[in-house]
Design an enzyme around this catalytic site. Structure first.
Site, PDB file in Angstrom:
ATOM      1  NE  ARG A 157      34.756  38.124  35.692  1.00  0.00           N
ATOM      2  CZ  ARG A 157      34.903  36.843  36.057  1.00  0.00           C
ATOM      3  NH1 ARG A 157      34.911  36.508  37.330  1.00  0.00           N
ATOM      4  NH2 ARG A 157      35.052  35.888  35.162  1.00  0.00           N
ATOM      5  CB  CYS A 270      34.644  49.420  35.506  1.00  0.00           C
ATOM      6  SG  CYS A 270      35.457  49.125  33.925  1.00  0.00           S
TER       7      CYS A 270
END
Ligand code: UDX
Length: 452
Positions: A157, A270
């Site tokens: 992340r 993403c």
């Protein structure tokens, strides 16, 4: 005692994934050359400076340089001495369609094959459509005897990239089935020896499953966010409170509280493009219907942006043109300067198109936002953005916004109206300081006051 040199590694593609991976591999004791075709990026990294904001990365790059085991280059020839090569290039959404654009993967593989030696291990980390790895594996095996591919997706992340790389939840290896594959697996296990020794689960599977783990994980996370946002819509209709609902749901360990934060929805480089590429790939595989729910996940998510614009419009009694708005946050999430598919910037742009004077402040993403949306005004502080504002919009929940003092901010605005698109503020504190407080999916602030 001589410093351990570990494995000699190349990292092809030094964006978020590759830059963090390169620095992390040095931290694990390996010798790394990062290859990126963009000289500006490669030079910045060589100077110990990440070309994007990622907490902890600059320090790791500096430490890496100090060991003498980290360097960067634009020339694939510099990867020739490495025995393990990580493919970390991007797979953005193709122009005009949902499919992933594999141009960068294709050219990285083509470059790599020119320098591949016998017994080298190529490790795929980029997010690719299922079925891609098998084709690359054939080419790697054909290029040099004993060379092989392992598919090893990354789950990092932004904002936690270093932590996610060095202490991941799990490691996945997609491998072939023969002796060559077994050797390649041993090599990669040695590269990750420290991480595996700390008890990180290792899942060894085939190529397709490894590719699927990544896109399935992102599809699940996106679905979780859109699910709670759909619940937020219902809460609005029945005077429910989506934050309390999420808290209550989250206590069920089968559900869990994480990724149940309702608000403006997901963006970034993403989740949006990965769910679209996944739907596209399912269609190519003849399973058109299987992932149609992801279309709904995407639609619910994009609707959050429209709903936010409408909420601000209603706070201004329909009169947006000529009003001054303070937008707090431009990045797609806090602790990142990434504005790719940023919901915050999309809302700011839409309100500007409706004629508002939009003043944006973001602690890190100003330069990128200014390049993408030069039509907006930018300021150097939340207070400056809010000065004279008719509505303040909290669109990205940076800590410096969630800790703002309602009284101090109230002194500079034209009208005490705040739209909290991330459910990140305490409605009681803000309404108590005389603000009209609006969010998505919680009852009118009056009820909070009654309960206080
Ligand atoms: C994501 C995945 O989490 C990661 O595992 C994968 O490797 C890459 O994609 P990232 O894009 O860095 O990581 O961001 P993430 O933290 O997942 O957040 C994505 C978006 O969802 C952000 O816009 C965030 O604001 C939003 N979000 C997240 C919510 O709206 N609600 C939540 O509860 C959580």
């Amino acid at each position: 005692m001589a410093e351990p040199t570990g494995t000699v590694i190349s990292v092809i593609g030094c964006g978020y994934l590759g830059a963090v991976h390169a620095a992390s591999m040095v931290a694990l004791g390996h010798t790394v050359v990062g290859i990126d075709s963009d000289p500006e990026r490669s030079d910045a990294l060589a100077a110990g400076k990440a070309p994007f904001y990622e907490p902890g990365l600059d320090e790791m790059l500096a430490q890496g340089q100090a060991t003498g085991r980290l360097r960067f280059s634009t020339d694939i020839a510099d990867a020739a001495e490495a025995t393990v090569h990580f493919l970390c290039v991007g797979t953005p959404q193709s122009h005009g369609q949902h499919a992933a654009d594999l141009t960068y993967v294709e050219s990285a593989v083509a470059d790599l094959l020119t320098i591949l030696k016998p017994d080298d291990v190529v490790v795929g980390k980029s997010t690719v459509p299922v079925g891609t790895a098998a084709g690359i594996a054939d080419r790697v095996r054909a290029a040099a005897p004993g060379a092989d591919l392992i598919w090893n997706p990354e789950f990092l992340r932004e904002g936690f990239a270093v932590e996610d790389t060095l202490t991941p939840d799990r490691i996945v290896f997609g491998v072939g089935r023969d002796e060559v594959a077994a050797r390649a697996r041993t090599v990669l296990e040695q590269v990750y020896a420290d991480i595996l020794a700390s008890g990180t689960p290792l899942i060894v599977t085939n190529f397709s499953t490894a590719e699927l783990v990544k896109v399935a994980a992102n599809a699940f996370l996106a679905t979780k966010i859109s699910f709670i946002n759909a619940m937020a819509d219902l809460c609005e209709l029945v005077d429910g409170d989506v934050v309390e609902l999420a808290d209550a749901l989250g206590h069920d360990t089968r559900i869990g509280r994480r990724f149940l934060n309702a608000g403006l929805g997901f963006g970034g480089g993403c989740l949006p493009k990965d769910i679209r590429a996944f739907m596209h790939r399912a269609g190519e595989l003849g399973a058109d219907q299987t992932l149609t729910f992801l279309r709904e996940v995407d639609i619910i998510n994009l609707r959050r942006r429209e709903q936010s614009v409408l909420a601000v419009q209603s706070m201004l009694r329909g009169q947006v043109a000529g009003r001054r708005l303070a937008v707090l946050g431009a990045s797609f999430k806090p602790d990142s300067d990434d504005i790719r598919d940023s919901p915050a910037l999309a809302v700011a742009e839409a309100l500007h198109l409706m004629g508002a004077d939009v003043f944006v402040y973001d602690p890190r993403a100003r330069a990128a936002a200014e390049r993408k949306s030069p039509q907006l005004h930018y300021t150097d502080s939340a207070l400056a953005a809010a000065t004279g504002a008719d509505v303040v919009l909290l669109l990205t929940e940076w800590r410096e916004f969630t800790t703002l003092d309602p009284e101090a901010l109230g002194q500079v605005v034209a009208g005490r109206r705040i739209f909290d698109a991330r459910n990140a503020l305490d409605p009681v504190a803000w309404t108590g300081a005389g603000w009209e407080y609006r969010c998505l999916g919680r009852p009118s602030a009056g009820r909070h006051l009654d309960q206080a």
